[in-house]
Design a protein around this motif. Structure first.
Motif, short mmCIF file in Angstrom:
data_model
loop_
_atom_site.label_atom_id
_atom_site.label_comp_id
_atom_site.label_asym_id
_atom_site.label_seq_id
_atom_site.Cartn_x
_atom_site.Cartn_y
_atom_site.Cartn_z
N CYS A 1 56.51 5.64 108.48
CA CYS A 1 56.13 5.38 106.50
C CYS A 1 56.52 3.87 105.83
CB CYS A 1 56.12 6.55 105.17
SG CYS A 1 55.37 7.81 106.41
N PRO A 2 55.55 3.56 105.57
CA PRO A 2 56.03 1.42 104.84
C PRO A 2 57.94 1.74 104.24
CG PRO A 2 53.80 1.88 105.09
CD PRO A 2 54.36 3.31 105.50
N ILE A 3 58.06 1.14 103.43
CA ILE A 3 59.41 1.02 102.40
C ILE A 3 58.57 0.87 101.25
CG2 ILE A 3 61.46 -0.24 101.65
CD1 ILE A 3 61.90 -1.26 104.35
N GLU A 4 58.97 2.08 101.01
CA GLU A 4 58.80 1.64 98.83
C GLU A 4 59.77 0.62 98.12
OE1 GLU A 4 55.84 3.26 97.53
OE2 GLU A 4 55.28 3.54 99.90
N ARG A 5 59.26 -0.21 97.29
CA ARG A 5 60.06 -0.24 96.53
C ARG A 5 60.69 -0.26 94.77
NH1 ARG A 5 63.01 -4.42 100.12
NH2 ARG A 5 61.71 -4.24 101.87
N GLU A 6 61.22 -0.97 94.45
CA GLU A 6 61.62 -0.40 93.06
C GLU A 6 60.51 -2.59 92.00
OE1 GLU A 6 64.97 -0.24 91.55
OE2 GLU A 6 65.75 1.85 92.56
N ASN A 7 60.13 -2.19 91.62
CA ASN A 7 59.19 -2.97 90.64
C ASN A 7 59.91 -4.41 91.00
OD1 ASN A 7 57.16 -1.58 90.22
ND2 ASN A 7 58.86 -1.37 87.83
N ASN A 8 60.94 -4.37 91.38
CA ASN A 8 61.73 -5.81 91.62
C ASN A 8 62.05 -6.04 93.18
OD1 ASN A 8 63.98 -4.56 91.96
ND2 ASN A 8 65.34 -5.32 91.09
N GLY A 9 61.71 -5.12 93.70
CA GLY A 9 61.52 -5.49 95.14
C GLY A 9 63.03 -5.22 95.38
N LEU A 10 63.65 -4.10 95.33
CA LEU A 10 64.66 -3.63 95.62
C LEU A 10 64.43 -2.63 96.09
CD1 LEU A 10 68.00 -3.21 96.17
CD2 LEU A 10 67.55 -1.75 93.97
N ALA A 11 64.72 -2.07 97.83
CA ALA A 11 64.47 -1.04 98.80
C ALA A 11 64.46 0.46 97.69
CB ALA A 11 64.93 -1.46 99.84
N MET A 12 63.74 1.73 97.32
CA MET A 12 63.94 3.12 97.19
C MET A 12 65.54 3.09 97.73
SD MET A 12 60.77 4.08 95.47
CE MET A 12 59.83 3.32 93.34
N SER A 13 66.43 3.79 97.30
CA SER A 13 67.14 4.79 97.85
C SER A 13 68.24 5.83 96.83
CB SER A 13 67.69 3.19 98.58
OG SER A 13 69.39 3.80 99.28
N SER A 14 68.59 6.56 97.00
CA SER A 14 69.60 7.85 96.66
C SER A 14 69.79 6.56 95.49
CB SER A 14 69.78 8.93 97.15
OG SER A 14 68.64 9.51 97.95
N ARG A 15 70.67 6.11 96.83
CA ARG A 15 72.37 5.20 96.85
C ARG A 15 71.95 3.87 94.92
NH1 ARG A 15 76.16 5.80 100.90
NH2 ARG A 15 74.82 6.68 102.98
N ASN A 16 70.91 3.88 94.72
CA ASN A 16 70.45 3.08 93.77
C ASN A 16 70.60 3.64 92.20
OD1 ASN A 16 69.11 1.32 95.92
ND2 ASN A 16 67.36 1.91 95.03
N GLU A 17 71.05 4.46 92.42
CA GLU A 17 71.43 5.48 91.32
C GLU A 17 72.64 5.33 91.29
OE1 GLU A 17 69.40 6.99 88.94
OE2 GLU A 17 67.87 6.55 90.83
N ARG A 18 73.08 5.15 91.78
CA ARG A 18 75.11 4.79 91.40
C ARG A 18 75.01 2.71 91.10
NH1 ARG A 18 78.00 5.91 96.49
NH2 ARG A 18 79.67 4.99 95.68
#
Length: 264
Positions: free
Chosen positions: A157-174
């Protein structure tokens, strides 16, 4: 469970919109959906990374309920999966495991194969859904299924991105909020690289990306690789009938981020 179609979405929790896109697709294509939440110790080569991995089970359950109130959530313990032997099986993925992530994360794909194979055997789904952010993992799981004759369709399935383009990842919470904003730099660089790939050699594009990251002290580039989209072998020279992707791994405030983009 084969009387109804079953879709499996394996996750490590800390669910975000990227995970939810997989759940929505699985819900649209199957009678039943199983979401597994399990932080798998054998795919971490860094003990600190395992300890710091975000865990929000209650929040995850609420998030899932909003998307599909009938989803079955499977949250096994480490003991249930591994008993008293927390070790990965050894797998041969015909060389896919030696590229990119395999060079930097020792034993990672053995750990991935161990847990995914178990989950497929336990749930016995018709389809299993994985995001293309972990594109190398997606190809490896397809190879795992093929070589072990597991009767399941693996759906990328395609990559989902945050509004700024950063690839969504659980690690982004850190990530600190300011770093998370500035991490748009990663995807912007990949988009520019895609444009350059139309007229420049893979080596020139790779070197250009390396130079861009040298000018951004906030980010530590671990690797950039332009590779065949099917074999993951690094490109030597472009061929008209082959598909290529750029793969990147970056450290930001000690948090490891990966992304990739189709180049043609």
């Amino acid at each position: 469970m084969k009387s109804k179609t079953v879709g499996l979405v394996p996750t490590m929790g800390a669910l975000h919109s990227g995970h939810m896109s997989l759940v929505k697709r699985a819900s649209a294509e199957n009678n039943l959906v199983v979401v597994s939440i399990f932080v798998n110790p054998t795919q971490f080569d860094n003990k600190s990374d395992l300890e710091k991995y975000p865990r929000f089970l209650e929040k995850d359950l609420e998030t899932l309920k909003k998307v599909n109130s009938e989803v079955i959530v499977f949250t096994p313990s480490v003991e249930e999966i591994y008993a008293n032997n927390i070790n990965a099986q050894k797998f041969d993925y015909d060389g896919l495991e030696h590229e990119m992530e395999g060079k930097f994360r020792n034993g990672h794909f053995d750990g991935v194969g161990t847990i995914v194979k178990q989950l497929l055997e336990i749930v016995d789904p018709h389809k299993a859904y994985f995001g293309e952010k972990d594109y190398q993992q997606l190809l490896i799981i397809k190879k795992l299924v093929e070589k072990n004759h597991i009767p399941v369709e693996i759906v990328g399935c395609p990559i989902e991105r945050e509004n700024n383009g950063l690839a969504m990842s659980s690690r982004n919470e850190r990530l600190p909020s300011e770093t998370r904003k500035k991490a748009s730099f990663i995807f912007k660089t990949l988009l520019e690289a895609k444009e350059k790939f139309g007229t420049e050699s893979a080596l020139d594009v790779t070197n250009w990306i390396k130079e861009k990251f040298k000018q951004e002290p906030l980010f530590d580039l671990e690797y950039i690789e332009i590779a065949n989209a099917d074999t993951l072998e690094p490109i030597e020279r472009k061929r008209d009938n082959e598909k290529y992707r750029a793969f990147i791994a970056v450290y930001a405030d000690s948090v490891r981020l990966i992304d990739n983009i189709a180049l043609n």
